[in-house]
Scaffold this motif. Structure first.
Motif, PDB file in Angstrom:
ATOM      1  N   HIS A  26       0.852  -1.224  -0.030  1.00  0.00           N
ATOM      2  CA  HIS A  26       0.075   0.210   0.060  1.00  0.00           C
ATOM      3  C   HIS A  26       0.959   1.221   0.112  1.00  0.00           C
ATOM      4  CE1 HIS A  26      -3.186   2.492   2.267  1.00  0.00           C
ATOM      5  NE2 HIS A  26      -2.954   3.023   0.933  1.00  0.00           N
ATOM      6  N   GLN A  27       1.987   1.341   0.844  1.00  0.00           N
ATOM      7  CA  GLN A  27       2.528   2.716   0.972  1.00  0.00           C
ATOM      8  C   GLN A  27       3.458   2.829  -0.392  1.00  0.00           C
ATOM      9  OE1 GLN A  27       5.079   1.848   4.331  1.00  0.00           O
ATOM     10  NE2 GLN A  27       6.787   0.842   3.235  1.00  0.00           N
ATOM     11  N   ARG A  28       3.779   1.703  -1.135  1.00  0.00           N
ATOM     12  CA  ARG A  28       4.339   1.988  -2.378  1.00  0.00           C
ATOM     13  C   ARG A  28       3.739   2.687  -3.443  1.00  0.00           C
ATOM     14  NH1 ARG A  28       6.874  -3.437  -4.912  1.00  0.00           N
ATOM     15  NH2 ARG A  28       7.526  -2.004  -6.350  1.00  0.00           N
ATOM     16  N   TRP A  29       2.314   2.570  -3.440  1.00  0.00           N
ATOM     17  CA  TRP A  29       1.547   3.329  -4.453  1.00  0.00           C
ATOM     18  C   TRP A  29       0.795   4.537  -4.186  1.00  0.00           C
ATOM     19  CZ3 TRP A  29      -3.528   3.670  -3.669  1.00  0.00           C
ATOM     20  CH2 TRP A  29      -4.325   2.608  -2.745  1.00  0.00           C
ATOM     21  N   ASP A  30       0.655   4.640  -2.822  1.00  0.00           N
ATOM     22  CA  ASP A  30      -0.307   5.812  -2.342  1.00  0.00           C
ATOM     23  C   ASP A  30       0.403   6.959  -1.968  1.00  0.00           C
ATOM     24  OD1 ASP A  30      -2.289   7.450  -1.064  1.00  0.00           O
ATOM     25  OD2 ASP A  30      -3.307   5.367  -0.318  1.00  0.00           O
ATOM     26  N   LEU A  31       0.485   8.151  -2.679  1.00  0.00           N
ATOM     27  CA  LEU A  31       1.338   9.252  -2.599  1.00  0.00           C
ATOM     28  C   LEU A  31       0.952   9.918  -1.231  1.00  0.00           C
ATOM     29  CD1 LEU A  31       3.169  10.905  -4.342  1.00  0.00           C
ATOM     30  CD2 LEU A  31       0.994  12.245  -5.153  1.00  0.00           C
ATOM     31  N   ARG A  32      -0.150   9.798  -0.540  1.00  0.00           N
ATOM     32  CA  ARG A  32      -0.427  10.261   0.518  1.00  0.00           C
ATOM     33  C   ARG A  32       0.387   9.938   1.832  1.00  0.00           C
ATOM     34  NH1 ARG A  32      -6.535   8.873   0.842  1.00  0.00           N
ATOM     35  NH2 ARG A  32      -5.796   6.812   0.051  1.00  0.00           N
ATOM     36  N   PHE A  33       1.159   8.691   1.788  1.00  0.00           N
ATOM     37  CA  PHE A  33       1.820   8.011   2.913  1.00  0.00           C
ATOM     38  C   PHE A  33       3.247   7.794   2.427  1.00  0.00           C
ATOM     39  CE2 PHE A  33      -2.636   6.639   3.095  1.00  0.00           C
ATOM     40  CZ  PHE A  33      -3.071   7.545   4.363  1.00  0.00           C
ATOM     41  N   THR A  34       4.001   7.998   3.353  1.00  0.00           N
ATOM     42  CA  THR A  34       5.658   7.454   3.283  1.00  0.00           C
ATOM     43  C   THR A  34       5.663   6.381   3.969  1.00  0.00           C
ATOM     44  OG1 THR A  34       6.242   9.980   3.303  1.00  0.00           O
ATOM     45  CG2 THR A  34       7.708   8.280   3.653  1.00  0.00           C
ATOM     46  N   GLU A  35       5.026   6.070   5.097  1.00  0.00           N
ATOM     47  CA  GLU A  35       5.111   4.844   5.785  1.00  0.00           C
ATOM     48  C   GLU A  35       3.610   4.314   6.425  1.00  0.00           C
ATOM     49  OE1 GLU A  35       7.496   2.861   9.639  1.00  0.00           O
ATOM     50  OE2 GLU A  35       7.214   5.090   9.408  1.00  0.00           O
ATOM     51  N   ILE A  36       3.329   3.024   6.227  1.00  0.00           N
ATOM     52  CA  ILE A  36       2.572   2.310   7.146  1.00  0.00           C
ATOM     53  C   ILE A  36       2.678   1.054   7.796  1.00  0.00           C
ATOM     54  CG2 ILE A  36      -0.161   1.453   6.477  1.00  0.00           C
ATOM     55  CD1 ILE A  36      -0.069   3.028   3.826  1.00  0.00           C
ATOM     56  N   ARG A  37       2.640   1.132   8.770  1.00  0.00           N
ATOM     57  CA  ARG A  37       3.089  -0.090   9.653  1.00  0.00           C
ATOM     58  C   ARG A  37       2.152  -0.578  10.703  1.00  0.00           C
ATOM     59  NH1 ARG A  37       5.655   0.316  14.395  1.00  0.00           N
ATOM     60  NH2 ARG A  37       6.128   2.759  14.152  1.00  0.00           N
TER      61      ARG A  37
END
Length: 250
Positions: A26-37
């Protein structure tokens, strides 16, 4: 919901589910986030996660969220709902919630989202959100959905898609700058020799055509573009029931 984005993606439902529910993907394609953990999960409770966005090299704004999904529904669709909040004083988003819905459609899936949030900073925050931040969030969501589509349909990785977009934006900006400033125009006219005088009368028209082409031509097929997504919700669109069962994260 305040914002609505919809994209039709020609991909298997399970593949789309994996690319949106797996935080690392998810964090690779979503411009809104740098990290999702993901955060440590308590059995029987919704999944908790931490998200972060790097605004500047030295400034990262983070928050937490909870999400729950319905992978098997009687009508064949899937749903994922979330609530999020950020205690960071520089985050315009205080708290909010939204959903993803996956609707099988022939050889593809209608992937759509609706979400809304409460801005902080009082009247100033409300005005900044309405004029700048909310349109920017809508654009970033739509652009990200199209980047995801390119990944699943054409095999264009999110990183490659970003480079394609930056390159195309740069080329368009150079064309506009050339046309608006007349940079290099004298050199072009000198190359035309005896025809330069006649061509000079056509230059304003040609430059106008260049600007229009740079600003309004469709993006290349392997370049993500927000304009490819539907931004107006259908009349019957509504948030799923599972969203109402989630509490705001603390």
């Amino acid at each position: 919901m305040g914002l609505y984005i919809e994209a039709r993606i020609r991909a298997e439902l399970d593949d789309l589910w994996a690319h949106t529910q797996n935080p690392a993907l998810h964090q690779r394609w979503d411009l809104r986030f740098t990290e999702i953990r993901p955060l440590p999960q308590v059995e029987g409770e919704p999944l908790r996660f931490r998200y972060a966005t790097r605004v500047l090299p030295f400034l990262t704004i983070a928050g937490t969220g909870v999400c729950a999904g319905e992978r098997q529904r009687p009508d064949g669709t899937r749903t994922s709902a979330l609530r999020f909040a950020s205690p960071h004083p520089l985050s315009l988003l205080a708290e909010g919630g939204g959903y993803w819905r996956y609707v099988p459609d022939g050889d593809g899936v209608r992937f759509l989202t609706g979400y809304d949030y409460r801005p902080r900073w009082g009247a100033f925050g409300a005005l900044a959100d309405r004029l700048v931040f909310r349109p920017l969030m809508g654009w970033a969501t739509a652009w990200s959905f199209d980047r995801l589509r390119l990944w699943l349909e054409r095999g264009v990785t999110p990183e490659r898609a970003l480079l394609n977009w930056l390159a195309e934006v740069a080329v368009r900006a150079v064309v506009v700058a050339f046309a608006c400033t007349g940079l290099g125009l004298e050199s072009v006219l000198r190359l035309l020799g005896p025809f330069a005088a006649s061509a000079a009368y056509l230059c304003p028209l040609l430059l106008s055509v260049l600007v229009c082409l740079a600003l309004f031509t469709a993006p290349l097929a392997r370049t993500p573009a927000a304009r490819r997504c539907l931004r107006t919700p259908p009349a019957h669109a509504r948030a799923p029931r599972v969203l109402r069962s989630l509490e705001n994260p603390r």
